[in-house]
Design an enzyme around this catalytic site. Structure first.
Site, PDB file in Angstrom:
ATOM      1  CB  SER A 203       2.281 -36.276  24.908  1.00  0.00           C
ATOM      2  OG  SER A 203       3.136 -35.270  25.397  1.00  0.00           O
ATOM      3  CB  CYS A 328      12.412 -35.119  17.031  1.00  0.00           C
ATOM      4  SG  CYS A 328      10.676 -35.078  17.420  1.00  0.00           S
TER       5      CYS A 328
HETATM    6  C1  LIG Z   1       5.685 -35.339  20.546  1.00  0.00           C
HETATM    7  C2  LIG Z   1       5.464 -36.751  20.118  1.00  0.00           C
HETATM    8  C3  LIG Z   1       5.926 -37.835  20.903  1.00  0.00           C
HETATM    9  C4  LIG Z   1       6.743 -37.624  22.148  1.00  0.00           C
HETATM   10  O1  LIG Z   1       5.983 -37.102  23.199  1.00  0.00           O
HETATM   11  P1  LIG Z   1       6.730 -36.406  24.453  1.00  0.00           P
HETATM   12  O2  LIG Z   1       5.631 -36.140  25.417  1.00  0.00           O
HETATM   13  O3  LIG Z   1       7.351 -35.158  23.921  1.00  0.00           O
HETATM   14  O4  LIG Z   1       7.717 -37.403  24.971  1.00  0.00           O
HETATM   15  C5  LIG Z   1       5.638 -39.109  20.478  1.00  0.00           C
HETATM   16  N1  LIG Z   1       4.937 -39.328  19.344  1.00  0.00           N
HETATM   17  C6  LIG Z   1       4.479 -38.336  18.580  1.00  0.00           C
HETATM   18  C7  LIG Z   1       3.692 -38.644  17.348  1.00  0.00           C
HETATM   19  C8  LIG Z   1       4.727 -37.012  18.933  1.00  0.00           C
HETATM   20  O5  LIG Z   1       4.277 -36.017  18.155  1.00  0.00           O
END
Ligand SMILES: *Cc1c(COP(=O)(O)O)cnc(C)c1O
Length: 393
Positions: A203, A328
């Site tokens: 991401s 989250c």
């Molecule tokens: C932030 C995160 C996600 C989600 O990614 P986004 O781009 O915000 O949808 C998934 N897995 C982990 C381990 C993360 O830290």
């Protein structure tokens, strides 16, 4: 803010700021070079070539080939696509998935949803440091197992999992291995070939790239269905007009992070260790996650007799941005499933604080946090009826 204007951002696991050079690289694709990469005229060709170059950069960063990289809208989409895509394309072979009990909700809620569709899921336990045992992975494999999905590094406690060992086991048994590497990419070295990884989620906004951008690496041997149906983009596997500025920004941010990885992780590890040692001087405090085998930017500490939510509010008044458990979850009062899986007792699990540092973090920031946190913990303990007398001042 109460008595000063200093801002100390220590929530880089939740998101990171864009690098200025990444912003500069993105702007032309929001202004003059706005063409749709699928079109046939010159300004479209500029976009098309930029996406191709970005794909090469992402592939090089993780040891993949260009044609194995698919751009998505972020880590959540990559995780959903990898898991649902493999399950739907391979359910004739079996309906069993292996995962861990400490995954990000983008993985764990996807698995829970698949259980409602008739799939069976094994949630592997972790030890007190949040480590998954490769032996447990091996002994959970069944004839009908079609997917193993285990995160590379945990977003709450920073523990790095034995990914290469799990990859080896999966490859020997011919089972697809996916890893949510959103917290690891750009922060620790990764090679999908060497580690026998079949699919990897990343991401942009977790390594100083733009939000709403991501990628899924899909190795050649993987059979999976699309999640998005529509146009022919991304080799007909992920429909939708490409987010060209986002893709350009993600790829440059990743290339820069990987180029600076060694130097930056040494610097961050030094700051992290100083932060950890300083916080553990507070009586009745405990480090969460693995003491050594953890992300260079992650500190997670539990303080007995206090509430994480109250520390956050008081830290915010002092200009410090941090998180309790996982970002989250900040709107829910459920104890963190990760800390609970590590065996942290329910009475103290709420007193945990996650500080995640980043490129902007300085020595002075660490000094400031080490001055403010002990004062706040003491203040809260003095207010709590549960605090034993010897901890009061
Ligand atoms: C932030 C995160 C996600 C989600 O990614 P986004 O781009 O915000 O949808 C998934 N897995 C982990 C381990 C993360 O830290």
């Amino acid at each position: 803010m109460e008595d000063n204007k200093r801002i100390v951002y220590m929530d880089n696991a939740a998101t990171t700021p864009l690098r200025p050079e990444v912003v500069d690289a993105m702007i032309p694709f929001m202004t003059e070079n706005f063409g749709n990469p699928s079109s046939l005229y010159d300004i479209a060709k500029i976009s098309r070539e930029a996406v191709a170059k970005a794909r090469s950069r992402v592939a090089a960063a993780i040891g993949a080939q260009d044609k194995e990289i698919y751009f998505t809208s972020g880590g959540t989409e990559s995780d959903n696509w990898a898991i649902k895509g493999v399950c739907f394309a391979n359910c004739d072979k079996g309906m069993h998935i292996i995962t861990s009990s400490i995954e990000h909700h983008a993985v764990s809620y996807t698995c829970e949803w698949l259980e409602k569709q008739g799939f069976e899921v094994t949630y592997l336990p972790v030890d007190k440091y949040g480590m998954i045992s490769p032996e447990d992975v091996k002994s959970s494999i069944r004839d009908d197992t079609i997917l193993i999905t285990v995160m590379f590094a945990n977003n709450e406690i920073g523990t790095i999992e034995p990914i290469a060992e799990i990859g080896k086991i999966a490859r020997e048994k011919g089972i697809i291995f996916h890893t949510d590497a959103v917290q690891a990419v750009g922060h620790v070295p990764i090679d999908v070939e060497e580690m026998n990884i079949d699919m990897l989620s990343l991401s942009g906004h977790k390594f100083n790239g733009p939000k709403g951008t991501g990628a899924l690496y899909i190795g050649k041997r993987v059979k999976l269905d699309p999640l998005m149906h529509g146009g022919d983009q991304e080799r007909k596997r992920r429909a939708g007009t490409e987010n060209v500025p986002g893709i350009v920004g993600l790829a440059l941010a990743l290339e820069l992070s990987v180029a600076e990885l060694k130097e930056s992780s040494e610097r961050l590890t030094g700051l992290r260790n100083r932060l950890t040692e300083g916080l553990l001087k507070i009586p009745k405090s405990h480090l969460n996650g693995h003491p050594e085998n953890r992300l260079p930017n992650n500190v997670n500490v539990t303080f007995e007799y206090i509430e994480g939510e109250s520390i956050l509010l008081m830290l915010n008044r002092k200009g410090i941005a941090a998180s309790t458990g996982s970002a989250c979850n900040s709107s829910s009062l459920e104890p963190s499933h990760v800390l609970t899986a590590c065996g942290i007792p329910a009475e103290i699990v709420h007193g945990s604080l996650r500080l995640t540092i980043g490129e902007m973090t300085t020595d002075e920031d660490v000094d400031y946090v080490l001055k403010v946190v002990p004062e706040i913990v003491q203040k809260l303990r003095n207010m709590s009826p549960l605090t034993p007398d010897e901890l009061r001042t």
